[in-house]
Write an enzyme that holds these catalytic residues in place. Structure first.
Site, PDB file in Angstrom:
ATOM      1  N   GLY A  74     -59.461  22.822  35.673  1.00 38.85           N
ATOM      2  CA  GLY A  74     -58.710  21.870  34.975  1.00 38.85           C
ATOM      3  C   GLY A  74     -59.017  21.161  34.010  1.00 38.85           C
ATOM      4  N   THR A  75     -60.425  20.693  33.937  1.00 41.92           N
ATOM      5  CA  THR A  75     -60.958  19.909  33.171  1.00 41.92           C
ATOM      6  C   THR A  75     -61.018  20.392  31.574  1.00 41.92           C
ATOM      7  OG1 THR A  75     -62.110  18.720  34.707  1.00 41.92           O
ATOM      8  CG2 THR A  75     -62.911  18.382  32.595  1.00 41.92           C
ATOM      9  N   ASN A 149     -51.441  13.444  40.426  1.00 40.91           N
ATOM     10  CA  ASN A 149     -52.487  13.662  41.446  1.00 40.91           C
ATOM     11  C   ASN A 149     -52.256  12.694  42.747  1.00 40.91           C
ATOM     12  OD1 ASN A 149     -53.419  12.572  39.115  1.00 40.91           O
ATOM     13  ND2 ASN A 149     -55.284  12.421  40.248  1.00 40.91           N
ATOM     14  N   GLN A 177     -51.837  19.838  39.490  1.00 39.96           N
ATOM     15  CA  GLN A 177     -51.188  19.437  40.827  1.00 39.96           C
ATOM     16  C   GLN A 177     -49.907  20.137  41.176  1.00 39.96           C
ATOM     17  OE1 GLN A 177     -52.713  18.067  43.016  1.00 39.96           O
ATOM     18  NE2 GLN A 177     -54.734  17.240  42.162  1.00 39.96           N
ATOM     19  N   SER A 197     -55.402  24.714  37.456  1.00 41.08           N
ATOM     20  CA  SER A 197     -57.040  24.894  38.185  1.00 41.08           C
ATOM     21  C   SER A 197     -56.812  25.523  39.265  1.00 41.08           C
ATOM     22  CB  SER A 197     -57.191  23.415  38.171  1.00 41.08           C
ATOM     23  OG  SER A 197     -58.507  23.582  38.892  1.00 41.08           O
ATOM     24  N   HIS A 199     -58.742  25.846  42.063  1.00 38.43           N
ATOM     25  CA  HIS A 199     -58.946  25.291  43.350  1.00 38.43           C
ATOM     26  C   HIS A 199     -57.829  24.151  43.947  1.00 38.43           C
ATOM     27  CE1 HIS A 199     -60.686  21.065  42.459  1.00 38.43           C
ATOM     28  NE2 HIS A 199     -60.650  21.584  41.381  1.00 38.43           N
ATOM     29  N   THR A 235     -69.206  35.184  29.419  1.00 40.10           N
ATOM     30  CA  THR A 235     -68.662  36.169  30.204  1.00 40.10           C
ATOM     31  C   THR A 235     -67.666  35.601  31.243  1.00 40.10           C
ATOM     32  OG1 THR A 235     -70.886  37.219  30.097  1.00 40.10           O
ATOM     33  CG2 THR A 235     -69.224  37.954  31.890  1.00 40.10           C
ATOM     34  N   CYS A 320     -61.862  12.421  41.977  1.00 41.61           N
ATOM     35  CA  CYS A 320     -62.716  12.884  41.238  1.00 41.61           C
ATOM     36  C   CYS A 320     -63.730  11.916  40.693  1.00 41.61           C
ATOM     37  CB  CYS A 320     -61.853  13.583  40.043  1.00 41.61           C
ATOM     38  SG  CYS A 320     -61.015  14.766  40.296  1.00 41.61           S
TER      39      CYS A 320
HETATM   40  N1  PLP Z   1     -55.728  17.162  36.540  1.00 45.04           N
HETATM   41  C1  PLP Z   1     -55.440  16.754  37.624  1.00 45.04           C
HETATM   42  C2  PLP Z   1     -54.228  16.318  37.632  1.00 45.04           C
HETATM   43  C3  PLP Z   1     -56.100  16.911  38.571  1.00 45.04           C
HETATM   44  O1  PLP Z   1     -55.733  16.380  39.669  1.00 45.04           O
HETATM   45  C4  PLP Z   1     -57.601  17.416  38.266  1.00 45.04           C
HETATM   46  C5  PLP Z   1     -58.660  17.323  39.553  1.00 45.04           C
HETATM   47  O2  PLP Z   1     -58.347  16.435  40.445  1.00 45.04           O
HETATM   48  C6  PLP Z   1     -57.900  17.963  37.126  1.00 45.04           C
HETATM   49  C7  PLP Z   1     -57.194  17.854  36.165  1.00 45.04           C
HETATM   50  C8  PLP Z   1     -59.220  18.521  36.903  1.00 45.04           C
HETATM   51  O3  PLP Z   1     -59.455  19.897  37.637  1.00 45.04           O
HETATM   52  P1  PLP Z   1     -60.616  20.499  37.924  1.00 45.04           P
HETATM   53  O4  PLP Z   1     -61.427  20.015  38.898  1.00 45.04           O
HETATM   54  O5  PLP Z   1     -60.354  21.877  38.061  1.00 45.04           O
HETATM   55  O6  PLP Z   1     -61.560  20.123  36.713  1.00 45.04           O
END
Ligand code: PLP
Length: 379
Positions: A74-75, A149, A177, A197, A199, A235, A320
């Site tokens: 996600g980041t 989140n 989310q 994302s 996970h 890759t 995070c």
């Molecule tokens: N965006 C939101 C709303 C999230 O809750 C998170 C992770 O907590 C992220 C982005 C980041 O995702 P990733 O952990 O896959 O980098």
């Protein structure tokens, strides 16, 4: 682990446990490793795995496979969107006050002017403010997440997109989310780009996707090979993508049962409110499995530790932030700075049961009563 102590995981918004379908796809892909860019039979098989994953992830948000670019999570998806918008000529960024750090920090380091779009007491973005801000000259990138989140509050993205389009701006939606917890229709929302994302929906960590609509051009940040049609070099994470796809499909099939979590979540909320807890974002539409509450005087970190001792895994605010518990800036943005140091997030998901939510309530109430008794002794 103590046999009589439960082990209940209610921290899905941090990471959801791997779904069995994802595990199976992951292991299968790992058993026959090959580079999807190789032209031989094994390479072509790996390419098929990647493209199947792409179609499954696209289907989750109602887009064709070609709209999906795989990235590391996600980041990176958020960063790729913001930098692509910058490359497309946006001159300033409006971000909601409740965006994840992945958006906030990338916007701040973009070199572009950043303004913060406020939210109301329920944590919903102020569209009146947005309409006014968009009147200022200059092509604008607006970043508005689909669901928060910490609180689970769902944002009025479709309404925001009408405003952004009327000003020829770019709307980026962090749906990390929301995906897999509520139905998402990318075109219906009117987004230009959307971050996902794996996970957070039962896939593995370290894989995500940026979805881009026809008005958005994705401009590569990583240079090297021509993977992902030149949008992201490196890759592909074949096994991760296979598992992401399988998790996306399972999540889509499980949306109705995910919705059922709301009744268990709300039953818990009623019990805790009756003892003095405050539920944040309660007046807004929320993800069905997220509960953000605050017990005044019961610090977030102390709550998390007490719950952990009782075998219940939950989070204080955003997970995070390197294991450090800070006062929730989301709760502060909602005008409840008084409650920010006391916020707790409980988030269930695909494997959570009603009993998990009940036991979570039992543990929280027991700890809350202990804390209250201690405070009365001191007073
Ligand atoms: N965006 C939101 C709303 C999230 O809750 C998170 C992770 O907590 C992220 C982005 C980041 O995702 P990733 O952990 O896959 O980098």
């Amino acid at each position: 682990m103590n046999a009589s102590r439960p082990s209940i995981y209610l921290d899905y918004n941090a990471t959801a446990p791997l779904r069995p379908q994802a595990k199976e796809a992951l292991l299968r892909a790992l058993e026959s490793p090959a580079n999807p860019s190789s032209v031989h039979a094994a390479g072509r098989a790996a390419r098929d795995v990647v493209e199947r994953g792409r179609a499954q992830v696209g289907a989750l948000v109602g887009v064709p496979a070609g709209s999906v670019t795989f990235v590391s999570g996600g980041t990176e998806a958020n960063a790729l969107a913001i930098e692509s918008a910058k490359a497309a000529g946006v001159e300033r960024i409006l971000i909601s006050a409740i965006e994840h750090d992945a958006v906030t920090e990338t916007a701040k380091t973009s070199g572009l002017p950043v303004e913060v779009l406020p939210v109301d007491n329920n944590g919903v973005a102020d569209l009146g403010w947005l309409a006014q801000a968009l009147e200022k000259p200059g092509k604008t990138l607006v970043c508005l997440m689909l669901a928060n989140n910490e609180t689970g509050v769902i944002q009025p993205v479709d309404k925001a997109s009408a405003l952004v389009r009327a000003h020829d701006g770019w709307l980026h939606v962090d749906a990390v989310q929301a995906a897999g917890k509520i139905a998402i229709d990318f075109s219906g929302l009117g987004a230009d780009t959307m971050a996902l994302s794996a996970h957070k929906l039962g896939g593995p960590q370290g894989v995500g996707a940026l979805v881009a609509g026809t008005r958005a051009t994705v401009t590569r940040r990583l240079h090297g090979g021509g993977q992902e049609r030149g949008r992201r070099a490196g890759t592909e994470n074949v096994a991760g993508i296979a598992a992401f796809g399988a998790a996306a499909q399972a999540a889509q099939e499980g949306l109705a049962s995910m919705a059922e979590q709301a009744q268990w979540r709300d039953a818990l909320a009623q019990r805790l409110k009756a003892e003095g807890a405050v539920v944040l974002g309660e007046g807004a539409d929320r993800l069905p499995q997220t509960l953000c509450l605050a017990g005044e005087g019961f610090g977030s970190e102390v709550q998390v530790m007490n719950m952990d001792l009782a075998g219940i895994m939950v989070s204080a605010g955003s997970a995070c932030s390197s294991g450090k518990v800070k006062a929730s800036r989301v709760v502060e943005a909602m005008g409840r700075a008084d409650l920010a140091p006391f916020a707790l997030r409980i988030s269930g998901g695909w494997a959570s049961t009603e009993d998990d939510w009940i036991k979570c309530g039992d543990a929280w109430l027991a700890a809350w009563k202990r804390i209250g008794a201690r405070r009365r002794e001191v007073a």
